[in-house]
Design a protein around this motif. Structure first.
Motif, PDB file in Angstrom:
ATOM      1  N   TYR A  33       8.648   1.569  -6.916  1.00 35.40           N
ATOM      2  CA  TYR A  33       9.286   2.335  -5.784  1.00 35.40           C
ATOM      3  C   TYR A  33       8.193   2.753  -4.437  1.00 35.40           C
ATOM      4  CZ  TYR A  33      11.965   3.914 -10.034  1.00 35.40           C
ATOM      5  OH  TYR A  33      12.659   3.801 -11.324  1.00 35.40           O
ATOM      6  N   TYR A  35       8.161   5.248  -1.594  1.00 28.00           N
ATOM      7  CA  TYR A  35       8.640   6.858  -0.927  1.00 28.00           C
ATOM      8  C   TYR A  35       7.701   7.029   0.285  1.00 28.00           C
ATOM      9  CZ  TYR A  35      11.429   7.890  -5.236  1.00 28.00           C
ATOM     10  OH  TYR A  35      12.102   7.947  -6.199  1.00 28.00           O
ATOM     11  N   GLN A  37       6.847  10.608   2.559  1.00 33.09           N
ATOM     12  CA  GLN A  37       6.852  12.318   2.348  1.00 33.09           C
ATOM     13  C   GLN A  37       6.517  12.901   3.605  1.00 33.09           C
ATOM     14  OE1 GLN A  37       4.063  14.215  -0.225  1.00 33.09           O
ATOM     15  NE2 GLN A  37       5.529  15.687  -0.736  1.00 33.09           N
ATOM     16  N   PHE A  90       4.109   6.949  -0.473  1.00 30.14           N
ATOM     17  CA  PHE A  90       3.577   6.819  -2.200  1.00 30.14           C
ATOM     18  C   PHE A  90       4.402   5.714  -2.634  1.00 30.14           C
ATOM     19  CE2 PHE A  90       1.159  10.732  -2.587  1.00 30.14           C
ATOM     20  CZ  PHE A  90       1.982  11.591  -1.592  1.00 30.14           C
ATOM     21  N   GLU A 103       9.081   8.276 -17.229  1.00 31.99           N
ATOM     22  CA  GLU A 103       8.363   9.069 -16.192  1.00 31.99           C
ATOM     23  C   GLU A 103       7.899   8.188 -15.225  1.00 31.99           C
ATOM     24  OE1 GLU A 103       5.568  10.443 -19.594  1.00 31.99           O
ATOM     25  OE2 GLU A 103       5.231  11.959 -17.921  1.00 31.99           O
ATOM     26  N   LEU A 104       7.972   8.769 -13.618  1.00 34.05           N
ATOM     27  CA  LEU A 104       7.236   8.238 -12.829  1.00 34.05           C
ATOM     28  C   LEU A 104       5.985   8.506 -12.549  1.00 34.05           C
ATOM     29  CD1 LEU A 104       9.811   6.987 -11.471  1.00 34.05           C
ATOM     30  CD2 LEU A 104       9.258   8.033  -9.578  1.00 34.05           C
ATOM     31  N   PHE A 106       2.686   8.011  -9.735  1.00 28.31           N
ATOM     32  CA  PHE A 106       2.613   7.783  -8.451  1.00 28.31           C
ATOM     33  C   PHE A 106       1.100   7.421  -8.146  1.00 28.31           C
ATOM     34  CE2 PHE A 106       6.071   9.374  -6.039  1.00 28.31           C
ATOM     35  CZ  PHE A 106       6.924   9.722  -7.109  1.00 28.31           C
ATOM     36  N   GLY A 107       0.882   6.740  -7.026  1.00 30.59           N
ATOM     37  CA  GLY A 107      -0.255   6.435  -6.664  1.00 30.59           C
ATOM     38  C   GLY A 107      -0.788   7.798  -5.861  1.00 30.59           C
ATOM     39  N   GLU A 108      -2.021   7.619  -5.342  1.00 24.37           N
ATOM     40  CA  GLU A 108      -2.902   8.729  -4.448  1.00 24.37           C
ATOM     41  C   GLU A 108      -2.115   8.879  -3.025  1.00 24.37           C
ATOM     42  OE1 GLU A 108      -3.826  10.795  -7.038  1.00 24.37           O
ATOM     43  OE2 GLU A 108      -5.544  11.151  -5.498  1.00 24.37           O
ATOM     44  N   ARG A 111      -2.031   7.461   3.955  1.00 23.70           N
ATOM     45  CA  ARG A 111      -1.683   8.238   5.212  1.00 23.70           C
ATOM     46  C   ARG A 111      -1.675   7.455   6.340  1.00 23.70           C
ATOM     47  NH1 ARG A 111      -3.131  10.593   0.828  1.00 23.70           N
ATOM     48  NH2 ARG A 111      -2.643  12.763   0.388  1.00 23.70           N
TER      49      ARG A 111
END
Lengths: 115, 113
Positions: A33, A35, A37, A90, A103-104, A106-108, A111
């Protein structure tokens, strides 16, 4: 075990420039995925891929393209960056099968600032 | 369209308190619900995953409950510590959304020493 790795961590672009965000996972997950934010908007799905060779639009796909290169890698491309694409991006992955979503992870985050 | 709401948006408590974070969702047709933690400048870390057939899940000082029919979940944190300070997000996978999650905006928790 690296989990989900995103590059680059930081990027500044000028309006109209293009770039690709890279993501790789080493957990043998089938679903991946992207995303974004933003303050006051929460996490919004841009694109996702349920398996190698398939991609689907999420909530906010305009201005983005994706490639599921293989099972491990899922890249996000901005063809002509706009200031509205300034955000934190993300990548995430999970194991899915039929109606089951695990469970998902995530990467860090990456930006991105578009001037 | 599924909507996920988390109340309160921010919470400040003294160390040692037990606390409850709330999550509500508008469409009860879900496969599962997940709670995440996000530290400033970092990605999200999965805390607990509750399948739709389950009522609760526990991990250490964390307990998450799910009332699917009423569209509510709570995250209970026992004996809070300053290290618990973070933003907590919940997300649901709807029965008609494939494997896509819908996120709430999170509750920013501060635990004061």
């Amino acid at each position: 075990n690296a989990g989900v790795t995103q590059t680059p961590k930081f990027q500044v672009l000028k309006t109209g420039q293009s770039m690709t965000l890279q993501c790789a996972q080493d957990m043998n997950h089938n679903s991946m995925y992207w995303y974004r934010q933003d303050p006051g908007m929460g996490l919004r799905l841009i694109y996702y891929s349920a398996s190698e060779g398939t991609t689907d639009k999420g909530e906010v796909p305009n201005g983005y393209n994706v490639s599921r290169l293989n099972k491990r890698e899922f890249s996000l491309r901005l063809e002509s960056a706009a200031p509205s694409q300034t955000s934190v991006y993300f990548c995430a992955s999970s194991l899915t099968s039929g109606s089951y979503t695990g469970e998902l992870f995530f990467g860090e985050g990456s930006r991105l600032t578009v001037l | 369209k599924q909507e996920v709401t988390q109340i309160p948006a921010a919470l400040s408590v003294p160390e040692g308190e037990n606390l409850v974070l709330n999550c509500s969702f508008t469409d009860s047709a879900i496969y599962n619900l997940q709670w995440f933690r996000q530290d400033p400048g970092k990605g999200l870390t999965s805390l607990l995953l509750i399948q739709s057939s389950q009522r609760e899940q526990t991990s250490g000082r964390l307990n998450a409950s799910l009332d699917k029919s009423s569209g509510r979940s709570t995250l209970y944190i026992a004996a809070s510590q300053p290290g618990d300070s973070a933003t907590y997000l919940c997300a649901v996978v709807g029965e008609t959304s494939g494997s896509r999650l819908t996120f709430g905006e999170g509750t920013q928790l501060t635990v004061n020493p």
